[in-house]
Design a protein around this motif. Structure first.
Motif, mmCIF file in Angstrom:
data_model
loop_
_atom_site.group_PDB
_atom_site.id
_atom_site.type_symbol
_atom_site.label_atom_id
_atom_site.label_comp_id
_atom_site.label_asym_id
_atom_site.label_seq_id
_atom_site.Cartn_x
_atom_site.Cartn_y
_atom_site.Cartn_z
ATOM 1 N N ARG A 133 0.815 -1.218 0.000
ATOM 2 C CA ARG A 133 0.000 0.000 0.000
ATOM 3 C C ARG A 133 0.843 1.260 0.000
ATOM 4 O O ARG A 133 0.443 2.266 -0.556
ATOM 5 N N GLY A 134 1.991 1.209 0.679
ATOM 6 C CA GLY A 134 2.845 2.381 0.729
ATOM 7 C C GLY A 134 3.977 2.204 1.712
ATOM 8 O O GLY A 134 4.043 1.224 2.437
ATOM 9 N N SER A 169 7.245 4.849 3.872
ATOM 10 C CA SER A 169 7.777 6.182 4.119
ATOM 11 C C SER A 169 9.255 6.093 4.442
ATOM 12 O O SER A 169 9.742 5.075 4.934
ATOM 13 N N ILE A 204 6.941 9.968 1.283
ATOM 14 C CA ILE A 204 5.859 8.996 1.434
ATOM 15 C C ILE A 204 5.480 8.533 0.038
ATOM 16 O O ILE A 204 5.261 9.354 -0.852
ATOM 17 N N LEU A 257 2.801 6.090 -2.165
ATOM 18 C CA LEU A 257 1.507 5.408 -2.120
ATOM 19 C C LEU A 257 1.299 4.607 -3.388
ATOM 20 O O LEU A 257 1.801 4.961 -4.452
ATOM 21 N N ASN A 258 0.509 3.554 -3.293
ATOM 22 C CA ASN A 258 0.162 2.722 -4.439
ATOM 23 C C ASN A 258 -1.054 3.338 -5.133
ATOM 24 O O ASN A 258 -2.142 3.392 -4.570
ATOM 25 N N ASP A 280 -4.548 1.455 -5.412
ATOM 26 C CA ASP A 280 -5.489 1.326 -4.293
ATOM 27 C C ASP A 280 -6.641 2.306 -4.466
ATOM 28 O O ASP A 280 -6.528 3.304 -5.179
ATOM 29 N N ARG A 282 -5.811 4.950 0.003
ATOM 30 C CA ARG A 282 -4.654 5.842 -0.132
ATOM 31 C C ARG A 282 -4.632 6.911 0.953
ATOM 32 O O ARG A 282 -3.572 7.244 1.476
ATOM 33 N N THR A 314 -3.491 5.221 4.137
ATOM 34 C CA THR A 314 -2.056 4.952 4.055
ATOM 35 C C THR A 314 -1.255 6.237 4.181
ATOM 36 O O THR A 314 -0.219 6.268 4.858
ATOM 37 N N LEU A 315 -1.707 7.311 3.558
ATOM 38 C CA LEU A 315 -1.018 8.589 3.651
ATOM 39 C C LEU A 315 -0.917 9.059 5.096
ATOM 40 O O LEU A 315 0.163 9.439 5.571
ATOM 41 N N GLU A 331 1.417 6.712 7.105
ATOM 42 C CA GLU A 331 2.828 6.960 6.816
ATOM 43 C C GLU A 331 3.267 8.335 7.313
ATOM 44 O O GLU A 331 4.413 8.506 7.728
#
Length: 64
Positions: free
Chosen positions: A2-3, A5, A14, A16-17, A20, A25, A28-29, A32
């Motif tokens: 997913r990600g 950092s 950071i 991200l995928n 997704d 996202r 995940t953001l 991270e």
């Protein structure tokens, strides 16, 4: 994945995928970002035991 950092002092990053969903996202953001704020790099394995940092970052992202 997913990600992840990189918590470098001068230039944190950071990643991200983009495949997704937008909601995944955002989660995940924030997750991270919590890693970067804690200065703990975040690369999480799916089958790895969750440590205290991972639990905390998940809680931050879920609360957001």
């Amino acid at each position: 994945m997913r990600g992840f950092s990189i918590a470098a002092r001068l230039l944190p990053a950071i990643v991200l995928n983009i495949k997704d969903s937008p909601y995944a996202r955002v989660f995940t953001l924030i997750h991270e970002l919590a890693h970067v704020i804690l200065q703990e790099e975040g690369v999480c394995e799916l089958y790895e035991d969750l440590g205290c940092v991972e639990v905390f970052c998940n809680a931050v992202a879920a609360s957001f």
